[in-house]
Design a protein around this motif. Structure first.
Motif, PDB file in Angstrom:
ATOM      1  N   ASN A   1     129.124  20.301  62.641  1.00 33.55           N
ATOM      2  CA  ASN A   1     128.923  20.397  61.199  1.00 33.55           C
ATOM      3  C   ASN A   1     127.573  19.790  60.830  1.00 33.55           C
ATOM      4  OD1 ASN A   1     128.945  20.236  58.414  1.00 33.55           O
ATOM      5  ND2 ASN A   1     131.119  19.772  58.302  1.00 33.55           N
ATOM      6  N   GLY A   2     126.607  20.649  60.587  1.00 36.77           N
ATOM      7  CA  GLY A   2     125.251  20.205  60.267  1.00 36.77           C
ATOM      8  C   GLY A   2     125.144  19.465  58.949  1.00 36.77           C
ATOM      9  N   ALA A   3     126.120  19.653  58.062  1.00 34.21           N
ATOM     10  CA  ALA A   3     126.100  18.937  56.788  1.00 34.21           C
ATOM     11  C   ALA A   3     126.535  17.487  56.969  1.00 34.21           C
ATOM     12  CB  ALA A   3     127.011  19.642  55.777  1.00 34.21           C
ATOM     13  N   GLU A   4     127.253  17.200  58.052  1.00 29.28           N
ATOM     14  CA  GLU A   4     127.756  15.848  58.290  1.00 29.28           C
ATOM     15  C   GLU A   4     127.016  15.109  59.395  1.00 29.28           C
ATOM     16  OE1 GLU A   4     131.951  16.144  58.971  1.00 29.28           O
ATOM     17  OE2 GLU A   4     132.346  16.900  56.941  1.00 29.28           O
ATOM     18  N   LEU A   5     126.531  15.835  60.396  1.00 25.26           N
ATOM     19  CA  LEU A   5     125.843  15.201  61.525  1.00 25.26           C
ATOM     20  C   LEU A   5     124.403  14.863  61.162  1.00 25.26           C
ATOM     21  CD1 LEU A   5     127.045  17.524  64.418  1.00 25.26           C
ATOM     22  CD2 LEU A   5     127.712  15.148  64.046  1.00 25.26           C
ATOM     23  N   THR A   6     123.925  13.748  61.669  1.00 26.62           N
ATOM     24  CA  THR A   6     122.524  13.404  61.463  1.00 26.62           C
ATOM     25  C   THR A   6     121.643  14.387  62.241  1.00 26.62           C
ATOM     26  OG1 THR A   6     122.382  11.934  63.378  1.00 26.62           O
ATOM     27  CG2 THR A   6     123.079  10.946  61.255  1.00 26.62           C
ATOM     28  N   TYR A   7     120.389  14.437  61.866  1.00 23.90           N
ATOM     29  CA  TYR A   7     119.444  15.285  62.577  1.00 23.90           C
ATOM     30  C   TYR A   7     119.379  14.881  64.050  1.00 23.90           C
ATOM     31  CZ  TYR A   7     115.061  17.499  63.932  1.00 23.90           C
ATOM     32  OH  TYR A   7     114.120  18.238  64.571  1.00 23.90           O
ATOM     33  N   GLY A   8     119.333  13.574  64.318  1.00 26.43           N
ATOM     34  CA  GLY A   8     119.285  13.090  65.694  1.00 26.43           C
ATOM     35  C   GLY A   8     120.506  13.487  66.505  1.00 26.43           C
ATOM     36  N   ALA A   9     121.685  13.427  65.892  1.00 27.84           N
ATOM     37  CA  ALA A   9     122.912  13.829  66.583  1.00 27.84           C
ATOM     38  C   ALA A   9     122.900  15.325  66.878  1.00 27.84           C
ATOM     39  CB  ALA A   9     124.136  13.455  65.752  1.00 27.84           C
ATOM     40  N   GLN A  10     122.385  16.119  65.949  1.00 27.69           N
ATOM     41  CA  GLN A  10     122.295  17.562  66.183  1.00 27.69           C
ATOM     42  C   GLN A  10     121.330  17.871  67.320  1.00 27.69           C
ATOM     43  OE1 GLN A  10     122.140  20.168  62.548  1.00 27.69           O
ATOM     44  NE2 GLN A  10     122.078  18.169  61.522  1.00 27.69           N
ATOM     45  N   VAL A  11     120.196  17.191  67.337  1.00 27.87           N
ATOM     46  CA  VAL A  11     119.211  17.400  68.410  1.00 27.87           C
ATOM     47  C   VAL A  11     119.832  17.062  69.755  1.00 27.87           C
ATOM     48  CG1 VAL A  11     117.062  16.486  69.393  1.00 27.87           C
ATOM     49  CG2 VAL A  11     117.145  17.168  66.984  1.00 27.87           C
ATOM     50  N   GLN A  12     120.540  15.946  69.850  1.00 26.87           N
ATOM     51  CA  GLN A  12     121.165  15.540  71.116  1.00 26.87           C
ATOM     52  C   GLN A  12     122.225  16.544  71.545  1.00 26.87           C
ATOM     53  OE1 GLN A  12     120.200  13.143  73.177  1.00 26.87           O
ATOM     54  NE2 GLN A  12     121.798  13.673  74.634  1.00 26.87           N
ATOM     55  N   THR A  13     123.073  16.956  70.616  1.00 22.45           N
ATOM     56  CA  THR A  13     124.121  17.938  70.922  1.00 22.45           C
ATOM     57  C   THR A  13     123.512  19.259  71.369  1.00 22.45           C
ATOM     58  OG1 THR A  13     125.644  16.918  69.343  1.00 22.45           O
ATOM     59  CG2 THR A  13     126.078  19.213  69.946  1.00 22.45           C
ATOM     60  N   ALA A  14     122.497  19.714  70.653  1.00 23.36           N
ATOM     61  CA  ALA A  14     121.839  20.979  70.996  1.00 23.36           C
ATOM     62  C   ALA A  14     121.189  20.892  72.372  1.00 23.36           C
ATOM     63  CB  ALA A  14     120.802  21.337  69.935  1.00 23.36           C
ATOM     64  N   PHE A  15     120.496  19.788  72.638  1.00 23.83           N
ATOM     65  CA  PHE A  15     119.852  19.593  73.935  1.00 23.83           C
ATOM     66  C   PHE A  15     120.876  19.691  75.067  1.00 23.83           C
ATOM     67  CE2 PHE A  15     118.960  16.630  77.404  1.00 23.83           C
ATOM     68  CZ  PHE A  15     117.800  17.196  77.918  1.00 23.83           C
ATOM     69  N   GLU A  16     121.978  18.983  74.919  1.00 26.52           N
ATOM     70  CA  GLU A  16     123.010  18.983  75.958  1.00 26.52           C
ATOM     71  C   GLU A  16     123.634  20.369  76.125  1.00 26.52           C
ATOM     72  OE1 GLU A  16     125.651  15.838  74.755  1.00 26.52           O
ATOM     73  OE2 GLU A  16     124.189  14.280  75.258  1.00 26.52           O
ATOM     74  N   PHE A  17     123.867  21.076  75.018  1.00 32.45           N
ATOM     75  CA  PHE A  17     124.460  22.408  75.115  1.00 32.45           C
ATOM     76  C   PHE A  17     123.508  23.384  75.811  1.00 32.45           C
ATOM     77  CE2 PHE A  17     125.831  26.594  73.740  1.00 32.45           C
ATOM     78  CZ  PHE A  17     127.201  26.506  73.922  1.00 32.45           C
ATOM     79  N   LEU A  18     122.228  23.342  75.458  1.00 34.76           N
ATOM     80  CA  LEU A  18     121.250  24.207  76.118  1.00 34.76           C
ATOM     81  C   LEU A  18     121.135  23.881  77.597  1.00 34.76           C
ATOM     82  CD1 LEU A  18     118.320  24.361  73.510  1.00 34.76           C
ATOM     83  CD2 LEU A  18     120.147  26.021  73.864  1.00 34.76           C
TER      84      LEU A  18
END
Length: 139
Positions: free
Chosen positions: A52-69
């Protein structure tokens, strides 16, 4: 609206064939011509939600995206190269509270995320949501 997702879409994309062949699971698929609000989809698409991009911080999204990729490199490369895919995007949501003196801001992607995105051929997009306080006199 949540924009933290990976999606592939195109006018001639066969999402049923893609869903059948991919080991990645879509959270949403749509088909060209299906109803979308007051209109119809102009493309067919395959969306993988990452959180949920509305709830997650930008840093948390970057980390999650990095790991998923990183963890799904071969599957994502195949997704982006699937016949009929014209657009392949990783969307990260950036929510910013505007202060009265805000005149501008930047959104940058860390090099490690850009490197992983290049490996799978996905375009990085920042969806920016501006949050403004409404003053009593403005309502």
């Amino acid at each position: 609206m949540n924009h933290f997702a990976i999606f592939a879409h195109g006018k001639s994309l066969d999402v049923d064939a893609l869903a059948e062949q991919s080991t990645l699971r879509a959270d949403k698929v749509w088909r060209r011509g299906e109803l979308r609000g007051a209109g119809r989809y102009q493309t067919s698409g395959f969306l993988i939600g990452l959180g949920n991009g509305a709830e997650l911080t930008y840093g948390a999204q970057v980390q999650t995206a990095f790991e998923f990729l990183r963890d799904n490199q071969h599957q994502l490369l195949a997704l982006g190269q699937f016949e009929g895919v014209d657009t392949f995007i990783l969307g990260v949501q950036f929510n910013i509270q505007l202060e009265e003196n805000t005149v501008g801001f930047t959104v940058d992607f860390p090099a490690r995320l850009m490197e992983q995105a290049l490996k799978v051929g996905v375009n990085l997009v920042a969806y920016v949501s501006l949050i403004r306080e409404v003053c009593e006199g403005d309502a």
